[in-house]
Design an enzyme around this catalytic site. Structure first.
Site, mmCIF file in Angstrom:
data_model
loop_
_atom_site.group_PDB
_atom_site.id
_atom_site.type_symbol
_atom_site.label_atom_id
_atom_site.label_comp_id
_atom_site.label_asym_id
_atom_site.label_seq_id
_atom_site.Cartn_x
_atom_site.Cartn_y
_atom_site.Cartn_z
ATOM 1 C CB ILE A 1 2.861 -17.532 3.803
ATOM 2 C CG1 ILE A 1 3.551 -16.232 3.554
ATOM 3 C CG2 ILE A 1 3.419 -18.821 3.460
ATOM 4 C CD1 ILE A 1 4.794 -16.266 4.326
ATOM 5 C CB ALA A 2 -1.238 -13.521 3.169
ATOM 6 N NE ARG A 3 -5.735 -14.888 8.687
ATOM 7 C CZ ARG A 3 -4.552 -15.042 9.329
ATOM 8 N NH1 ARG A 3 -3.368 -15.598 8.978
ATOM 9 N NH2 ARG A 3 -4.339 -14.654 10.725
ATOM 10 C CD GLU B 1 -6.863 -21.223 6.558
ATOM 11 O OE1 GLU B 1 -6.253 -21.393 5.683
ATOM 12 O OE2 GLU B 1 -6.389 -21.298 7.776
ATOM 13 N NE ARG C 1 -2.289 -1.247 3.338
ATOM 14 C CZ ARG C 1 -2.603 -1.516 4.644
ATOM 15 N NH1 ARG C 1 -3.856 -0.895 4.859
ATOM 16 N NH2 ARG C 1 -1.771 -2.127 5.562
ATOM 17 C CG HIS D 1 -3.136 -21.334 8.869
ATOM 18 N ND1 HIS D 1 -4.320 -20.685 8.688
ATOM 19 C CD2 HIS D 1 -2.297 -20.552 9.185
ATOM 20 C CE1 HIS D 1 -3.976 -19.182 9.088
ATOM 21 N NE2 HIS D 1 -2.753 -19.167 9.355
ATOM 22 C CB ILE D 2 2.167 -25.376 9.776
ATOM 23 C CG1 ILE D 2 2.974 -25.712 8.178
ATOM 24 C CG2 ILE D 2 1.023 -26.337 10.005
ATOM 25 C CD1 ILE D 2 3.632 -26.848 8.242
HETATM 26 C C1 8YV Z 1 -1.589 -18.652 13.408
HETATM 27 C C2 8YV Z 1 -1.398 -16.840 11.805
HETATM 28 O O1 8YV Z 1 -0.881 -19.944 13.718
HETATM 29 O O2 8YV Z 1 -0.561 -15.405 13.252
HETATM 30 C C3 8YV Z 1 -1.134 -15.373 12.302
HETATM 31 O O3 8YV Z 1 -1.866 -14.426 11.645
HETATM 32 O O4 8YV Z 1 -1.877 -16.910 10.378
HETATM 33 C C4 8YV Z 1 -0.614 -18.158 12.284
HETATM 34 O O5 8YV Z 1 0.464 -17.791 12.946
HETATM 35 C C5 8YV Z 1 -3.012 -18.857 13.379
HETATM 36 O O6 8YV Z 1 -3.653 -17.805 12.838
HETATM 37 C C6 8YV Z 1 -3.846 -19.420 14.295
HETATM 38 O O7 8YV Z 1 -3.815 -18.485 15.461
#
Ligand code: 8YV
Length: 331
Positions: free
Chosen positions: A238-240, A269, A179, A287-288
């Site tokens: 690795i975001a969302r 997910e 941004r 999601h690790i």
């Molecule tokens: C978490 C994540 O493990 O911190 C974050 O935003 O995506 C991960 O590190 C997950 O969100 C569970 O709390």
């Protein structure tokens, strides 16, 4: 004086529960049951604080049904499970867990990039299935990492960590889109230069997504963006979940419009789009990215610190919502 009451909504380290019990009456979910929203609301009755992970949605309906709730402490840096506006309207504080996971998550982003570009998962499945009968010149030939162009979308702390790894460790040319531009000193330190989104997608050999999820970042990568990428390119998320249009990605992978993808997060997910499960050129992890024991401990400790600090009247440590002038716990 009676202790404040809190709920720990998911299973966490027993040491974290023990620490919280020094300050609060704690109800916990150490059996890690999957609660419906109604069950979560029922569990929250009479609680002033809740320890959440990214999975528990805190919205207007829940807040209206839990009038004693004052603080939600997320064991995650991302907090798109919080309806921040509704929390502000109810005077409920939300906190996240930044910084403690930055380097670990950047390590994982790089690991997923390498596994994807060098076809590690795909070739391992081939070997385990007993298909390896002879060496051949092009067997699992992937894309180069060193010296290639790394494009990072979302240049916060984790994005910067990935940039440093790429530039300093692998001699990559790093471009980023964000941004706002980083200041010149930080750009120089990360050896990264700013690019428009379209330019980045067209020129990067590897695109890594580290942008926070919001309505504005929904489907940052969809069919149109995938079409801009090189056919040899890799994409890492690795975001969302929701940053990528997973259905469009599955089509692009199947049709080899891009070479490969590495995904740690998914739309809806823990469900995964069924087409992603059947294409070979994708590496899928559940999601690790922050999952090392020391980092998960540090995340849990920071969420606990926020609950303890706020409910003992010293204010939250890492708030992501407005903080009421007089902390409710001090009243
Ligand atoms: C978490 C994540 O493990 O911190 C974050 O935003 O995506 C991960 O590190 C997950 O969100 C569970 O709390």
């Amino acid at each position: 004086m009676s202790k404040p009451r809190i709920l720990v909504a998911r299973a966490v380290f027993p040491e974290t529960i023990a620490r919280l019990e020094q300050h609060f009456e704690v109800a916990s979910n150490q059996s890690d049951d999957s609660w419906s929203k109604a069950e979560l609301i029922a569990q929250l009755q009479g609680k002033q604080g809740v320890f959440t992970t990214g999975s528990e949605r805190i919205d207007a309906e829940l807040l209206a049904a839990c009038p004693e709730l004052k603080i939600c402490a997320n064991m995650a840096v991302g907090y798109n499970n919080f309806d921040v506006d509704a929390m502000a309207a109810h005077g409920v504080v939300g906190t996240n867990a930044p910084d403690v996971l930055t380097e670990t998550t950047a390590d994982f982003g790089f690991a997923l990039l390498m596994a994807t570009a060098r076809r590690i998962a795909e070739s391992e499945h081939f070997l385990r299935a007993g298909h390896w009968s002879k060496w051949s010149y092009d067997m699992f030939a992937g894309a180069e990492i060193h010296g290639s162009t790394l494009g990072i979308i979302g240049m916060g702390r984790i994005g910067q960590g990935i940039a440093r790894r790429g530039a300093h460790g692998f001699g990559m040319k790093v471009i980023y889109h964000n941004r706002s531009r980083l200041d010149a000193a930080l750009e120089a330190e990360c050896k990264a230069s700013y690019a428009g989104k379209e330019e980045l997608l067209k020129t990067a050999d590897h695109v890594v997504l580290v942008v926070p999820y919001s309505a504005a970042s929904h489907h940052t990568i969809g069919a149109a963006e995938l079409a801009l990428m090189k056919p040899t390119a890799t994409l890492v998320n690795i975001a969302r979940g929701g940053i990528v249009d997973d259905a469009a990605l599955a089509v692009a992978l199947r049709e080899k419009r891009i070479a490969a993808a590495g995904l740690d997060v998914f739309e809806g997910e823990p469900k995964v789009h069924p087409d992603l499960l059947t294409v070979p050129n994708v590496v899928l992890t559940p999601h690790i990215a922050s999952a090392t024991v020391p980092t998960r401990r540090a995340m849990a400790e920071l969420a606990a610190d926020n609950l303890i600090s706020f409910l003992t009247g010293r204010g939250p440590k890492t708030p992501v919502t407005p903080v009421p002038a007089v902390p409710s716990g001090a009243r």
